[in-house]
Design a protein around this motif. Sequence first.
Motif, short mmCIF file in Angstrom:
data_model
loop_
_atom_site.label_atom_id
_atom_site.label_comp_id
_atom_site.label_asym_id
_atom_site.label_seq_id
_atom_site.Cartn_x
_atom_site.Cartn_y
_atom_site.Cartn_z
N THR A 45 0.92 -1.35 -0.32
CA THR A 45 -0.08 -0.40 0.04
C THR A 45 1.19 1.27 -0.23
OG1 THR A 45 -2.10 -1.46 2.01
CG2 THR A 45 -1.68 1.00 1.26
N LEU A 46 0.79 1.93 -1.01
CA LEU A 46 1.74 3.13 -0.87
C LEU A 46 0.58 4.40 -1.23
CD1 LEU A 46 3.62 2.54 -4.11
CD2 LEU A 46 4.18 2.55 -1.80
N LEU A 66 7.49 3.38 -9.86
CA LEU A 66 6.12 3.91 -8.55
C LEU A 66 5.64 4.94 -10.40
CD1 LEU A 66 7.77 6.15 -6.66
CD2 LEU A 66 6.32 4.34 -5.94
N TYR A 67 5.94 5.04 -11.36
CA TYR A 67 5.44 5.62 -11.91
C TYR A 67 4.09 4.74 -12.69
CZ TYR A 67 4.58 8.47 -16.73
OH TYR A 67 4.14 9.28 -17.25
N GLU A 68 4.30 3.22 -12.66
CA GLU A 68 3.44 2.56 -13.55
C GLU A 68 3.02 2.24 -12.37
OE1 GLU A 68 6.41 -0.78 -15.98
OE2 GLU A 68 6.54 -0.49 -13.65
N THR A 69 2.80 1.57 -11.25
CA THR A 69 1.59 1.94 -10.38
C THR A 69 1.14 3.68 -10.74
OG1 THR A 69 3.54 1.20 -8.92
CG2 THR A 69 1.11 2.59 -7.78
N ILE A 75 -3.28 8.53 -11.12
CA ILE A 75 -2.46 9.70 -10.52
C ILE A 75 -1.31 10.08 -12.06
CG2 ILE A 75 -0.60 10.40 -8.93
CD1 ILE A 75 -2.04 7.94 -7.46
N ASP A 76 -1.32 11.18 -12.04
CA ASP A 76 -1.15 11.77 -12.98
C ASP A 76 0.32 12.61 -12.58
OD1 ASP A 76 -0.49 13.37 -15.71
OD2 ASP A 76 -2.17 14.78 -15.98
N LEU A 77 1.75 12.41 -13.75
CA LEU A 77 2.75 12.59 -13.17
C LEU A 77 3.31 13.31 -14.44
CD1 LEU A 77 4.74 9.61 -11.29
CD2 LEU A 77 3.26 11.81 -10.13
N GLY A 78 2.64 13.25 -15.83
CA GLY A 78 3.10 14.22 -16.63
C GLY A 78 3.85 12.69 -17.64
N PRO A 79 5.11 13.28 -18.69
CA PRO A 79 5.06 12.03 -19.52
C PRO A 79 5.81 11.70 -19.35
CG PRO A 79 5.98 14.71 -20.46
CD PRO A 79 4.53 14.96 -19.23
N ALA A 80 6.94 10.76 -19.32
CA ALA A 80 7.66 10.27 -18.82
C ALA A 80 8.07 9.29 -20.13
CB ALA A 80 7.74 9.17 -17.93
N ILE A 140 14.04 20.85 -5.72
CA ILE A 140 15.13 19.73 -5.16
C ILE A 140 15.16 19.50 -3.72
CG2 ILE A 140 16.36 18.50 -6.23
CD1 ILE A 140 16.48 20.24 -8.50
N PHE A 141 14.88 17.76 -3.65
CA PHE A 141 15.38 17.61 -2.19
C PHE A 141 16.09 16.22 -1.76
CE2 PHE A 141 11.16 20.02 -1.45
CZ PHE A 141 11.62 21.43 -0.98
N PRO A 142 16.92 16.36 -0.60
CA PRO A 142 17.11 14.52 -0.95
C PRO A 142 16.46 13.80 -0.79
CG PRO A 142 17.89 15.80 1.09
CD PRO A 142 16.67 16.86 0.26
N GLU A 143 15.20 13.72 -0.76
CA GLU A 143 13.82 12.80 -1.24
C GLU A 143 13.44 12.81 -2.32
OE1 GLU A 143 13.78 15.32 1.37
OE2 GLU A 143 14.42 14.12 2.67
N SER A 144 14.06 13.42 -3.50
CA SER A 144 13.61 14.05 -4.69
C SER A 144 14.62 12.52 -5.95
CB SER A 144 13.73 15.45 -5.49
OG SER A 144 13.28 15.97 -4.87
N ARG A 145 13.22 11.77 -6.24
CA ARG A 145 13.20 10.94 -7.28
C ARG A 145 12.45 11.39 -8.12
NH1 ARG A 145 16.29 6.92 -5.63
NH2 ARG A 145 16.05 6.49 -7.74
N LEU A 146 13.03 10.67 -9.55
CA LEU A 146 11.84 9.95 -10.51
C LEU A 146 11.48 9.24 -10.10
CD1 LEU A 146 14.81 11.25 -13.40
CD2 LEU A 146 12.17 12.92 -12.88
N ALA A 147 9.35 9.34 -10.59
CA ALA A 147 9.64 7.99 -10.42
C ALA A 147 9.59 6.48 -11.52
CB ALA A 147 7.86 8.32 -10.75
N THR A 148 9.90 6.76 -13.04
CA THR A 148 10.43 5.77 -13.23
C THR A 148 11.41 5.15 -13.39
OG1 THR A 148 11.55 7.33 -14.89
CG2 THR A 148 9.50 7.05 -15.47
N GLN A 149 12.39 5.75 -12.42
CA GLN A 149 13.27 4.47 -11.49
C GLN A 149 13.16 4.38 -10.50
OE1 GLN A 149 15.90 4.57 -13.76
NE2 GLN A 149 14.53 5.88 -15.03
N VAL A 150 12.66 4.35 -9.63
CA VAL A 150 11.84 4.04 -8.86
C VAL A 150 11.03 2.55 -8.13
CG1 VAL A 150 10.91 4.01 -6.17
CG2 VAL A 150 12.13 5.96 -7.40
N LEU A 151 12.14 1.35 -8.08
CA LEU A 151 10.76 0.34 -7.97
C LEU A 151 10.06 0.03 -6.71
CD1 LEU A 151 13.74 -2.06 -10.23
CD2 LEU A 151 11.22 -1.16 -10.97
#
Length: 172
Positions: A45-46, A66-69, A75-80, A140-151
């Motif tokens: 659960t996220l 996360l992008y696929e999720t 949930i619209d994150l924009g283009p990837a 941009i923060f230390p917790e910043s990530r691209l959703a396509t890169q987080v499994l």
Amino acid sequence: MLRLLTSSSKRILSKQSCVARCMSTAPVASDSSSSIPSVFDSIVTLNFVDPSGARRQVPGYIGKTLYETCEMNNIDLGPASVGGAVEEVRSDTWTEPLYGEGPTTGYDHVLLVGNGAETAKAKTWVEDRLLEEYWDEDEIFPESRLATQVLVTKEMNGMTVYVPDRLCDDIP
């Protein structure tokens, strides 16, 4: 004739005993160390928080990004746009270059906080570059990530994902 009757009665008896065994309520001996796998073993659960502060709890499949999720849960994150992996860390001393493009856009920026955020793979230099290229320094923060890169991993169950305001991506 008698032979025909005995063979058909044997079939009827064997069908009845099979039905009796299948419909039996007698407990089946089971080993407590082995459990039957379930699809719920692959779901976490996220919690997503949008720019307005609205929270939404969604299921995420382990092994998906996360992008696929977000796409599966509208949930619209924009283009990837993502190419193959740039590199893979194989051990403490060896990182294998895979010569992929990696991410090619930085629109899918998210912030990871809470359970399992630290289990996400470390940012690559390409991801850092795209975050700096697409987003302002104060966004941009230390917790910043691209959703396509987080499994998504099992440890991320209950993790909170903050979605910042989208960048304008529809300019021709």
